[in-house]
Design a protein around this motif. Structure first.
Motif, PDB file in Angstrom:
ATOM      1  N   LYS A  36      85.104 -22.504  99.904  1.00 55.81           N
ATOM      2  CA  LYS A  36      86.448 -22.813  99.434  1.00 55.81           C
ATOM      3  C   LYS A  36      87.253 -23.591 100.483  1.00 55.81           C
ATOM      4  O   LYS A  36      87.830 -24.628 100.180  1.00 55.81           O
ATOM      5  CB  LYS A  36      87.199 -21.518  99.087  1.00 55.81           C
ATOM      6  CG  LYS A  36      86.595 -20.766  97.913  1.00 55.81           C
ATOM      7  CD  LYS A  36      87.367 -19.503  97.589  1.00 55.81           C
ATOM      8  CE  LYS A  36      87.337 -18.479  98.712  1.00 55.81           C
ATOM      9  NZ  LYS A  36      85.972 -18.029  99.072  1.00 55.81           N
ATOM     10  N   SER A  37      87.258 -23.065 101.687  1.00 59.40           N
ATOM     11  CA  SER A  37      88.065 -23.718 102.721  1.00 59.40           C
ATOM     12  C   SER A  37      87.524 -25.105 103.052  1.00 59.40           C
ATOM     13  O   SER A  37      88.292 -26.050 103.241  1.00 59.40           O
ATOM     14  CB  SER A  37      88.102 -22.863 103.994  1.00 59.40           C
ATOM     15  OG  SER A  37      88.555 -21.567 103.695  1.00 59.40           O
ATOM     16  N   THR A  38      86.208 -25.208 103.125  1.00 56.18           N
ATOM     17  CA  THR A  38      85.600 -26.503 103.423  1.00 56.18           C
ATOM     18  C   THR A  38      85.960 -27.520 102.349  1.00 56.18           C
ATOM     19  O   THR A  38      86.289 -28.667 102.648  1.00 56.18           O
ATOM     20  CB  THR A  38      84.061 -26.370 103.509  1.00 56.18           C
ATOM     21  OG1 THR A  38      83.740 -25.275 104.361  1.00 56.18           O
ATOM     22  CG2 THR A  38      83.427 -27.632 104.067  1.00 56.18           C
ATOM     23  N   ALA A  59      93.337 -25.633 105.534  1.00 52.68           N
ATOM     24  CA  ALA A  59      92.773 -24.293 105.389  1.00 52.68           C
ATOM     25  C   ALA A  59      91.753 -24.121 106.508  1.00 52.68           C
ATOM     26  O   ALA A  59      91.292 -25.085 107.082  1.00 52.68           O
ATOM     27  CB  ALA A  59      92.119 -24.143 104.037  1.00 52.68           C
ATOM     28  N   ILE A  60      91.428 -22.920 106.798  1.00 51.04           N
ATOM     29  CA  ILE A  60      90.569 -22.675 107.943  1.00 51.04           C
ATOM     30  C   ILE A  60      89.154 -22.371 107.488  1.00 51.04           C
ATOM     31  O   ILE A  60      88.938 -21.532 106.626  1.00 51.04           O
ATOM     32  CB  ILE A  60      91.138 -21.505 108.760  1.00 51.04           C
ATOM     33  CG1 ILE A  60      92.453 -21.954 109.379  1.00 51.04           C
ATOM     34  CG2 ILE A  60      90.170 -21.050 109.824  1.00 51.04           C
ATOM     35  CD1 ILE A  60      93.288 -20.815 109.841  1.00 51.04           C
ATOM     36  N   THR A  61      88.195 -23.070 108.056  1.00 52.78           N
ATOM     37  CA  THR A  61      86.817 -22.778 107.684  1.00 52.78           C
ATOM     38  C   THR A  61      86.179 -21.954 108.781  1.00 52.78           C
ATOM     39  O   THR A  61      86.512 -22.077 109.941  1.00 52.78           O
ATOM     40  CB  THR A  61      85.966 -24.043 107.531  1.00 52.78           C
ATOM     41  OG1 THR A  61      85.932 -24.689 108.799  1.00 52.78           O
ATOM     42  CG2 THR A  61      86.517 -24.946 106.480  1.00 52.78           C
ATOM     43  N   THR A  97      87.804 -15.092 106.267  1.00 57.40           N
ATOM     44  CA  THR A  97      88.795 -15.629 107.193  1.00 57.40           C
ATOM     45  C   THR A  97      90.116 -15.803 106.490  1.00 57.40           C
ATOM     46  O   THR A  97      91.166 -15.480 107.007  1.00 57.40           O
ATOM     47  CB  THR A  97      88.363 -17.001 107.710  1.00 57.40           C
ATOM     48  OG1 THR A  97      87.064 -16.857 108.214  1.00 57.40           O
ATOM     49  CG2 THR A  97      89.272 -17.464 108.815  1.00 57.40           C
ATOM     50  N   THR A  98      90.013 -16.322 105.282  1.00 57.66           N
ATOM     51  CA  THR A  98      91.220 -16.638 104.548  1.00 57.66           C
ATOM     52  C   THR A  98      91.606 -15.443 103.708  1.00 57.66           C
ATOM     53  O   THR A  98      90.972 -15.154 102.714  1.00 57.66           O
ATOM     54  CB  THR A  98      90.974 -17.836 103.630  1.00 57.66           C
ATOM     55  OG1 THR A  98      90.257 -18.801 104.365  1.00 57.66           O
ATOM     56  CG2 THR A  98      92.256 -18.410 103.145  1.00 57.66           C
ATOM     57  N   ARG A  99      92.631 -14.766 104.118  1.00 50.64           N
ATOM     58  CA  ARG A  99      93.028 -13.578 103.379  1.00 50.64           C
ATOM     59  C   ARG A  99      94.211 -13.860 102.478  1.00 50.64           C
ATOM     60  O   ARG A  99      94.657 -12.996 101.753  1.00 50.64           O
ATOM     61  CB  ARG A  99      93.374 -12.440 104.341  1.00 50.64           C
ATOM     62  CG  ARG A  99      92.121 -11.793 104.872  1.00 50.64           C
ATOM     63  CD  ARG A  99      92.448 -10.765 105.935  1.00 50.64           C
ATOM     64  NE  ARG A  99      91.207 -10.220 106.433  1.00 50.64           N
ATOM     65  CZ  ARG A  99      90.605  -9.161 105.917  1.00 50.64           C
ATOM     66  NH1 ARG A  99      91.111  -8.530 104.893  1.00 50.64           N
ATOM     67  NH2 ARG A  99      89.479  -8.743 106.428  1.00 50.64           N
TER      68      ARG A  99
HETATM   69 MG    MG Z   1      87.903 -19.523 103.463  1.00 50.77          MG
END
Ligand code: MG
Ligand code: GDP
Length: 310
Positions: free
Chosen positions: A21-23, A34-36, A42-44
């Motif tokens: 998702k982040s990528t 967003a952070i990968t 990682t992504t809360r």
């Molecule tokens: Mg993520």
């Protein structure tokens, strides 16, 4: 001349942890919003990335990777997913097609079935992105497509590689043409700044949730009062002044901790994540305030970015 209407809307990005998702968000927006991470979870929090095009604006709601709710935090997170899906015009589900092609059984992972079952109830159009096609032989794609086709009435299924960028234009076009006609919700020139600002707030909130194991999540909000960049043309550092609003005095005590120890941990961990997002050093100042009815205070809501959707 064929004048196209302006299209806009909200897209929630859902999928299991590590699906990409982040990528995908980063690749699509061309910005590090967003952070990968190779680690799941990682992504809360929901992170907005905005893709502004001459004839459309897509606002992405990033969601935490879904897993079966066990703890209170899990439930909180799956609540966030539900909220994002409910608020969106289109659901973009992403899955690791390479992993799927290696799976022995001809059905979807249990967690994905659960996720789709809850999305089905909300009756939203769902586009499926089959990610990581760079990691698998092309001929394995068809069985995966068939499996997903049987499992859910997806509006469309699009193979892509979030890492290499293959398929990005196709998915963007697909999303855009399915969006309703609508306004440009966010002014085109203020997007990056707004997003970094609100993401900084999210990163602070994330640490509060992770580090305090109390009943705090629902009553806490982070407002970025100051976001000042230094250096030009290259940004050299950023000063952030943030206020953590909580409902009760007892929450304030927990967040500050003994002699400020908890606030210090929150600040340090959040700063590290903010620096990696901004790609420059950051000075982070945190204050904790009790505002019993912060949800109704328009000045606070404005700072939290809630005024944007008119
Ligand atoms: Mg993520
Ligand atoms: P999230 O948990 O869904 O946000 O997943 P991430 O975007 O953090 O990605 C999880 C891992 O999968 C990271 O190590 C990514 O580099 C990797 N990844 C994501 N997309 C692709 C892709 O298209 N191809 C390959 N080979 N790896 C990918």
């Amino acid at each position: 001349m064929n004048q196209q209407p302006f299209r806009s809307g909200f897209v929630s990005l859902i999928g299991l942890p590590n699906a990409g998702k982040s990528t995908l968000l980063n690749q699509l927006s061309g910005l590090h919003l967003a952070i990968t991470s190779p680690k799941p979870q990682t992504t809360r929090h929901i992170i907005q990335a905005i893709i502004d095009q001459p004839d459309s604006q897509i606002i992405f709601l990033d969601t935490p990777g879904y897993h079966q709710p066990k703890s209170r935090l899990d439930r909180y997170m799956s609540g966030r997913i539900t909220t994002a899906v409910m608020d969106s015009d289109i659901v973009l589900m992403i899955t690791d097609a390479a992993a799927a092609s290696e799976a022995r059984r001809n059905e979807l992972p249990k967690q994905e079935q659960q996720l789709l079952a809850s999305v089905r109830q909300m009756d939203k159009p769902v586009i499926l992105a089959l990610n990581k096609v760079d990691k698998m032989p092309k001929e394995n794609l068809l069985p995966v497509i068939e499996r997903y086709n049987k499992a859910y009435p997806f509006m469309s299924i699009i193979p892509l590689s979030a890492r290499s960028g293959d398929g990005m234009n196709i998915i963007l076009e697909e999303i855009t043409r399915r969006l309703p006609e609508g306004p440009r919700y966010f002014p085109a020139d203020s997007i990056t700044d707004q997003t970094e600002r609100s993401l900084a707030g999210e990163l602070i909130r994330e640490q509060i949730l992770l580090l305090t194991h109390e009943e705090i999540p629902h009553g806490v909000a982070v407002s970025i009062e100051l976001f000042e960049e230094e250096g030009s043309p290259e940004r050299e550092r950023v000063f952030i002044h943030a206020v953590i609003y909580c409902d009760r005095e007892s929450h304030k005590k927990i967040i500050i901790g003994r002699q400020g120890s908890m606030l210090k941990r929150i600040g340090t961990a959040a700063r590290i994540n903010i620096e990696s997002m901004l790609e420059c050093p950051c000075y982070l100042e945190l204050f904790v305030k009790v505002r019993e009815d912060w949800r109704n205070k328009s000045d606070i809501l404005k700072n939290l970015g809630f005024e944007t959707r008119k």
